[in-house]
Write an enzyme that holds these catalytic residues in place. Structure first.
Site, mmCIF file in Angstrom:
data_model
loop_
_atom_site.group_PDB
_atom_site.id
_atom_site.type_symbol
_atom_site.label_atom_id
_atom_site.label_comp_id
_atom_site.label_asym_id
_atom_site.label_seq_id
_atom_site.Cartn_x
_atom_site.Cartn_y
_atom_site.Cartn_z
ATOM 1 N N MET A 86 -9.462 7.626 -0.607
ATOM 2 C CA MET A 86 -10.374 7.976 0.499
ATOM 3 C C MET A 86 -10.965 9.359 0.247
ATOM 4 O O MET A 86 -10.254 10.259 -0.212
ATOM 5 C CB MET A 86 -9.625 7.980 1.828
ATOM 6 N N HIS A 107 -8.238 0.579 -4.220
ATOM 7 C CA HIS A 107 -9.201 0.325 -3.132
ATOM 8 C C HIS A 107 -9.982 1.608 -2.887
ATOM 9 O O HIS A 107 -9.445 2.580 -2.350
ATOM 10 C CB HIS A 107 -8.390 -0.108 -1.901
ATOM 11 N N MET A 142 -12.342 3.678 -0.966
ATOM 12 C CA MET A 142 -13.053 3.888 0.307
ATOM 13 C C MET A 142 -13.816 5.195 0.166
ATOM 14 O O MET A 142 -13.485 6.210 0.782
ATOM 15 C CB MET A 142 -12.044 3.920 1.457
ATOM 16 N N SER A 197 0.844 -1.196 0.000
ATOM 17 C CA SER A 197 0.000 0.000 0.000
ATOM 18 C C SER A 197 0.877 1.244 0.000
ATOM 19 O O SER A 197 1.631 1.490 0.954
ATOM 20 C CB SER A 197 -0.902 0.017 1.234
ATOM 21 N N ASP A 227 -4.850 3.402 -2.121
ATOM 22 C CA ASP A 227 -5.977 3.668 -1.218
ATOM 23 C C ASP A 227 -6.598 5.022 -1.515
ATOM 24 O O ASP A 227 -5.983 6.065 -1.284
ATOM 25 C CB ASP A 227 -5.493 3.631 0.237
ATOM 26 N N MET A 250 -11.371 -6.434 5.253
ATOM 27 C CA MET A 250 -10.623 -5.428 6.017
ATOM 28 C C MET A 250 -10.318 -5.993 7.403
ATOM 29 O O MET A 250 -11.211 -6.469 8.104
ATOM 30 C CB MET A 250 -11.430 -4.135 6.166
ATOM 31 N N ASP A 298 -6.381 -6.674 4.327
ATOM 32 C CA ASP A 298 -5.798 -5.329 4.334
ATOM 33 C C ASP A 298 -5.957 -4.726 5.724
ATOM 34 O O ASP A 298 -7.082 -4.578 6.213
ATOM 35 C CB ASP A 298 -6.546 -4.495 3.273
ATOM 36 N N HIS A 314 -0.995 -1.332 -4.358
ATOM 37 C CA HIS A 314 -2.300 -1.052 -3.735
ATOM 38 C C HIS A 314 -2.439 0.461 -3.533
ATOM 39 O O HIS A 314 -1.605 1.102 -2.897
ATOM 40 C CB HIS A 314 -2.381 -1.778 -2.395
HETATM 41 C C1 DX5 Z 1 -6.521 1.344 5.415
HETATM 42 C C2 DX5 Z 1 -6.044 1.032 4.018
HETATM 43 C C3 DX5 Z 1 -4.864 0.160 3.974
HETATM 44 C C4 DX5 Z 1 -3.644 0.696 4.682
HETATM 45 C C5 DX5 Z 1 -2.945 -0.459 5.280
HETATM 46 O O1 DX5 Z 1 -7.771 1.906 5.373
HETATM 47 O O2 DX5 Z 1 -7.059 0.395 3.253
HETATM 48 O O3 DX5 Z 1 -4.537 -0.275 2.667
HETATM 49 O O4 DX5 Z 1 -2.773 1.393 3.858
HETATM 50 O O5 DX5 Z 1 -1.898 -0.003 6.038
HETATM 51 P P1 DX5 Z 1 -1.151 -0.900 7.115
HETATM 52 O O6 DX5 Z 1 -0.579 -2.085 6.380
HETATM 53 O O7 DX5 Z 1 -0.098 0.014 7.636
HETATM 54 O O8 DX5 Z 1 -2.158 -1.322 8.135
HETATM 55 ZN ZN ZN Z 2 -6.459 -0.522 1.294
#
Ligand code: DX5
Ligand code: ZN
Length: 212
Positions: free
Chosen positions: A38, A67, A69, A9, A36, A138, A173, A34
């Site tokens: 948001m 991903h 969110m 990520s 993320d 998750m 994740d 990956h």
């Molecule tokens: C959290 C994200 C993850 C995050 C994971 O909401 O979806 O992908 O980056 O980070 P770590 O591996 O540090 O928990």
């Molecule tokens: Zn993620």
């Protein structure tokens, strides 16, 4: 044993040196990147959007595992697909019509993934597994990197696996490191997302290898 797909990520990467940080995980043997996304609504954090995905696409040949969110993900499938996403994973909690969004994602010739938050029961989503390419469990509340792994979330995996078509990718994740990766793969996960463990470990190569 089938291959474990490692998807670092970039949320934990240095955003001022993203190309370099992507090359570092590529060189370490990562399979996917990956990303993320948001929106500050579905989760209480804002990260990156379509223009960044478009730029990342130019600097890596690895598949982009995006991903989402975000609320109303159906509005953003086309822009993210056109920006170069290879896998688009939306949240079950953010949509009304799962089949419609899966069809929309697949209409761009890319893989469709769906994810559930920690409090969502796997029983609610079993009927959708056969139309998905990837299911993301998750193992933290989505929103931030660096949180602690919740094992009770990983305990959903056997139920999902029992009902899943053989080729479904089961991804986890949140809080993944060498120890928690082992727990997840023993439950049946075959794709691991890791942010902090890879980027903040001090040794990216050994961190990626230790997840296999
Ligand atoms: C959290 C994200 C993850 C995050 C994971 O909401 O979806 O992908 O980056 O980070 P770590 O591996 O540090 O928990
Ligand atoms: Zn993620």
């Amino acid at each position: 044993m089938s291959k474990i797909i490692i998807s670092p990520s970039i949320l934990s990467a240095d955003f001022a040196n993203l190309e370099c940080d992507i090359k570092r995980v590529e060189d370490a043997g990562a399979d996917w990147i990956h990303v993320d996304v948001m929106d500050g609504h579905f989760v209480p954090n804002i990260t990156i959007g379509v223009p960044v995905v478009k730029s990342i696409k130019k600097v890596t040949n690895l598949p982009l595992d995006v991903h989402l969110m975000i609320e109303n993900p159906e509005k953003y499938i086309e822009p993210f697909a056109k920006a170069g996403a290879d896998i688009l994973t939306f949240h079950y909690e953010a949509v009304n019509d799962v089949s419609a969004i899966v069809d929309l994602i697949k209409s761009f010739g890319i893989k469709a993934g769906m994810s559930i938050k920690p409090k969502t029961s796997p029983d609610e989503i079993l009927k959708y597994l056969e139309i998905l390419d990837l299911f993301l469990v998750m193992t933290v509340e989505p929103g931030f990197g660096g949180q602690s792994f919740m094992e009770d979330c990983a305990e959903k995996i056997p139920t999902i696996k029992r009902h899943a078509p053989e080729n479904l990718i089961i991804q986890v994740d949140g809080g993944i490191n060498a120890q928690t990766a082992k727990i997840c793969t023993s439950y049946g996960a075959n794709s691991l997302v890791a942010g902090n463990y890879i980027y903040k470990s001090g040794n990216i190569i050994s961190a990626v290898q230790s997840l296999r």
